[in-house]
Design a protein around this motif. Structure first.
Motif, mmCIF file in Angstrom:
data_model
loop_
_atom_site.group_PDB
_atom_site.id
_atom_site.type_symbol
_atom_site.label_atom_id
_atom_site.label_comp_id
_atom_site.label_asym_id
_atom_site.label_seq_id
_atom_site.Cartn_x
_atom_site.Cartn_y
_atom_site.Cartn_z
ATOM 1 N N UNK A 191 36.930 64.320 58.332
ATOM 2 C CA UNK A 191 37.429 64.055 56.988
ATOM 3 C C UNK A 191 36.306 64.080 55.960
ATOM 4 N N UNK A 192 35.064 63.879 56.404
ATOM 5 C CA UNK A 192 33.930 63.933 55.493
ATOM 6 C C UNK A 192 32.656 64.226 56.279
ATOM 7 N N UNK A 193 31.679 64.751 55.562
ATOM 8 C CA UNK A 193 30.333 64.954 56.085
ATOM 9 C C UNK A 193 29.351 64.463 55.036
ATOM 10 N N UNK A 194 28.162 64.087 55.472
ATOM 11 C CA UNK A 194 27.160 63.517 54.575
ATOM 12 C C UNK A 194 25.845 64.247 54.785
ATOM 13 N N UNK B 30 24.907 63.511 64.218
ATOM 14 C CA UNK B 30 24.253 64.702 63.671
ATOM 15 C C UNK B 30 25.044 65.969 63.993
ATOM 16 N N UNK B 31 25.263 66.789 62.967
ATOM 17 C CA UNK B 31 25.915 68.079 63.141
ATOM 18 C C UNK B 31 24.924 69.231 63.084
ATOM 19 N N UNK B 32 23.894 69.099 62.250
ATOM 20 C CA UNK B 32 22.872 70.138 62.130
ATOM 21 C C UNK B 32 21.649 69.543 61.451
ATOM 22 N N UNK C 16 25.610 64.998 58.790
ATOM 23 C CA UNK C 16 26.309 64.246 59.830
ATOM 24 C C UNK C 16 27.800 64.226 59.521
ATOM 25 N N UNK C 17 28.587 63.851 60.510
ATOM 26 C CA UNK C 17 30.009 63.636 60.271
ATOM 27 C C UNK C 17 30.200 62.250 59.667
ATOM 28 N N UNK D 234 25.938 55.777 53.818
ATOM 29 C CA UNK D 234 25.000 54.978 54.608
ATOM 30 C C UNK D 234 24.856 55.499 56.030
ATOM 31 N N UNK D 235 25.833 56.248 56.528
ATOM 32 C CA UNK D 235 25.767 56.708 57.916
ATOM 33 C C UNK D 235 24.631 57.707 58.115
ATOM 34 N N UNK D 236 24.311 58.520 57.085
ATOM 35 C CA UNK D 236 23.217 59.474 57.239
ATOM 36 C C UNK D 236 21.870 58.755 57.191
ATOM 37 N N UNK D 237 21.788 57.646 56.419
ATOM 38 C CA UNK D 237 20.564 56.854 56.413
ATOM 39 C C UNK D 237 20.340 56.224 57.792
ATOM 40 N N UNK D 238 21.415 55.778 58.411
ATOM 41 C CA UNK D 238 21.297 55.228 59.761
ATOM 42 C C UNK D 238 20.886 56.314 60.744
#
Length: 290
Positions: free
Chosen positions: A122-125, A164-166, A158-159, A244-248
């Motif tokens: 539903x989203x990527x960051x 991580x996606x790439x 990331x999703x 915040x998920x990409x910072x994590x």
């Protein structure tokens, strides 16, 4: 307790401590090895004059993970661990990365998560992180956030859960927004569900560093909704609830000490460490399924 690897040197002298399962993060588990072994390129030994028997791949992989986790220099890899020399581990990392082992492993792990409906499409960051590059090489440049010192950037997508996606490696002076479309292109086709493999999220979240109308139009052209903060606006847009998920994820990446500073002159070796770290993080998500 069972034997799964070499002896670890005791701090009081000697080598009398037996490792237990999961005691050291650089010991390759059976589950991870079952996924990696079929992906490794096979090299036939010569019939005549075969030379010294090579160090087994699983032990070499343990040596690579030891360097990734501890940040130790290749030439200082302890021989008593039984992982082979640092140069042996370096060569295998180079060859396996060239053969696309880490990319295929990452796609396999993402497919397992997708099968279990544990990828949030539903989203990527997206975001980036700067690291110093102390030994030169390509894909480095003067950092605007580190008084012009040479560095590199890790660009990550990331999703919605932070998986991580790439990941992409560039010079430290590369603007974040220039890597928005390459990151979307780098998302692999993820299988595991009925229908075509998926590689496109519904919404892309990004901070002010990605604020550019041209790139918003390019994202919309791919039928993805851009949720990008605008420069000059007051803070409190609410994007942090999702970002915040990409910072994590960056905290997870830089938990591997070898990625906190770029010590490799060759960009492909540092990128190999980056991709391997993404595989390990994704593998942890797969383990949480059980």
């Amino acid at each position: 307790m069972r034997w799964i690897g070499p002896w670890w040197p005791c701090p009081f002298g000697g080598f009398g401590v037996v490792q237990t399962v999961g005691a050291s993060p650089w010991i390759v588990s059976d589950g991870l090895w079952e996924r990696i072994e079929p992906l490794l390129p096979k090299k036939e030994r010569r019939f005549r004059c075969p030379g010294r028997r090579p160090v087994p791949d699983r032990q070499v992989l343990c040596g690579i993970l030891f360097v990734l986790h501890t940040g130790i220099q290749w030439e200082h890899l302890p021989q008593e661990l039984g992982f082979g020399s640092g140069m042996t581990c370096w060569r295998r990392l180079r060859d396996w990365n060239y053969a696309g082992v880490w990319q295929r492993l990452h796609e396999m792990l993402l497919a397992e998560l997708n099968t279990a409906a544990r990828l949030d499409w539903s989203r990527a960051v997206v975001d980036s992180s700067h690291v110093r590059a102390l030994k030169g090489g390509s894909r480095r440049g003067p950092s605007p956030v580190d008084r012009g010192r040479a560095g590199s950037k890790h660009h990550l997508i990331t999703d919605g859960h932070g998986t991580p996606l790439a990941v992409i490696l560039t010079g430290g002076n590369r603007n974040d927004v220039t890597q928005l479309m390459p990151l979307l292109d780098a998302i692999p086709p993820v299988r595991g569900r009925a229908g075509r493999p998926r590689r496109k999220p519904q919404v892309i979240f990004a901070d002010r560093g990605y604020d550019h109308d041209i790139h918003r139009d390019q994202v919309r052209a791919r039928r993805i909704i851009p949720a990008i903060a605008r420069r000059g606006t007051a803070h409190g847009s609410g994007l942090g609830v999702y970002r915040w998920v990409v910072e994590r994820a960056f905290a997870w990446l830089h938990g591997f000490k070898r990625l906190r500073v770029r010590w490799e002159r060759r960009a492909d070796i540092h990128e190999a460490f980056l991709k391997l770290a993404c595989c390990l993080i994704t593998h942890r998500q797969v383990l949480s399924l059980t």
